[in-house]
Design a protein around this motif. Sequence first.
Motif, PDB file in Angstrom:
ATOM      1  N   LYS A 192       5.732  11.999   4.621  1.00 39.60           N
ATOM      2  CA  LYS A 192       4.407  10.250   4.753  1.00 39.60           C
ATOM      3  C   LYS A 192       4.255   9.342   5.463  1.00 39.60           C
ATOM      4  O   LYS A 192       3.910   9.404   6.071  1.00 39.60           O
ATOM      5  N   PRO A 193       5.810   8.481   4.627  1.00 41.05           N
ATOM      6  CA  PRO A 193       5.826   7.352   4.866  1.00 41.05           C
ATOM      7  C   PRO A 193       6.779   7.047   6.430  1.00 41.05           C
ATOM      8  O   PRO A 193       6.549   6.265   7.101  1.00 41.05           O
ATOM      9  N   GLU A 196       3.109   7.723   9.149  1.00 41.61           N
ATOM     10  CA  GLU A 196       2.973   6.607   9.192  1.00 41.61           C
ATOM     11  C   GLU A 196       3.504   6.020  10.059  1.00 41.61           C
ATOM     12  O   GLU A 196       2.966   5.491  10.873  1.00 41.61           O
ATOM     13  N   ARG A 224      -5.768   0.952   2.643  1.00 44.65           N
ATOM     14  CA  ARG A 224      -4.817   0.265   1.378  1.00 44.65           C
ATOM     15  C   ARG A 224      -6.255  -1.294   1.628  1.00 44.65           C
ATOM     16  O   ARG A 224      -5.738  -1.729   0.735  1.00 44.65           O
ATOM     17  N   SER A 264      -0.961   6.005  -1.413  1.00 39.27           N
ATOM     18  CA  SER A 264       0.420   6.611  -0.333  1.00 39.27           C
ATOM     19  C   SER A 264       0.904   8.046  -0.199  1.00 39.27           C
ATOM     20  O   SER A 264       1.002   8.159   0.586  1.00 39.27           O
ATOM     21  N   ASN A 287       3.118   1.761  -6.046  1.00 41.28           N
ATOM     22  CA  ASN A 287       2.791   3.048  -5.323  1.00 41.28           C
ATOM     23  C   ASN A 287       4.175   4.300  -6.447  1.00 41.28           C
ATOM     24  O   ASN A 287       4.270   5.468  -5.954  1.00 41.28           O
TER      25      ASN A 287
END
Length: 358
Positions: A192-193, A196, A224, A264, A287
């Motif tokens: 996922k990061p 992004e 966020r 996140s 996170n």
Amino acid sequence: MRDNDGDPLLLGQRVVAILETGLRTATYKLATLMALIDHSIENVPANPDDVLDIPIPALAHRVLEIYWLQVRPFEGQILSQKTGAPNATIPNAARRLRAEAQVGTSRVPIDVAISRVPQAYERVIDEISLCLAGEPLRRLQRFGGSAESDPFLYDDAFLQKPSSSAKRVRGYSIELKPGVAHGLARLAGLLKPALEIMWVDDVRRMNRFLHAEVPDVAGHLFGRERAALERVREPFKDAFGPHCFYCSTHLPTGNPIDHVLPWSLVGIDGLANLVLACARCNGDKSNALPAVPIIDQLLDRDPGVLEQIASEIGWPTQRDRVVAAAVGIYRMQPAGVPTWSGYKQTTRLDIAFPPSWE
């Protein structure tokens, strides 16, 4: 036999390779992958070798949920999510639902819009389902320069002749291949990061005004901002007392609201995933994955109290999603992984899976 030889890292490498080698003229592939990951987390099979059936409308809902925040104006301008098309199908559908539900540019969860205009929501889901079947799901497994798919995530043969009928697409499902749902759920914290970062790069490329000095594009795209959660603060203090959920210290005015399961990782904004926190614990936790006793404490809160607050402020609880996500996240963790258990404290995960969550 599994196409990825049972290796989650090989699965992750193939996902990234597809995105890096293929031409992305829209953010739809990224959204579809994020939706597949989120669905896998919340519906992870008990057996790692099991397949996972995902109805296309269910996938469409998750894609809509991702764009729900992104379609709000950024610094007074609408962000294009498709090359040369500022009003592409999916973002445009999300904006239309926002308008019909009269939620303006607020960060209220999509559940609010669904409750206000359910028929408009169903029309939007049909539109997005058609779009997904027509483009990203057909092309998601195609390497750059290849005319054919490499169906390592799901069999896409039935999508190669897309239907023009919303009714037909409504009945379609994709079936994640054996091991894929487990692999996606296990790699969520890495994939996922990366998605992004690709998404922010694509949006900058598609919007010339987003030069390097424009601040916090990622914060806008992936929700966020903390200001929208302020409406939760006082009702929570009234119901649970003005104390930090984690350390019990007395809270000052304007204390943070924290997502216990990290935003996140799962992006659940419901009351069942929110707590009052002090600035020290909120910053230290960030996170990190919380220790199991923290999840036990979170889920032990009176659901009736949360529902009462939800009714008063018009904000969903999403408790079922929190439970499902917790089950999926912790089921995927290897023994011994560090979890956050308090300020400057970690606990190694070394438990049998807690069946009480299910």
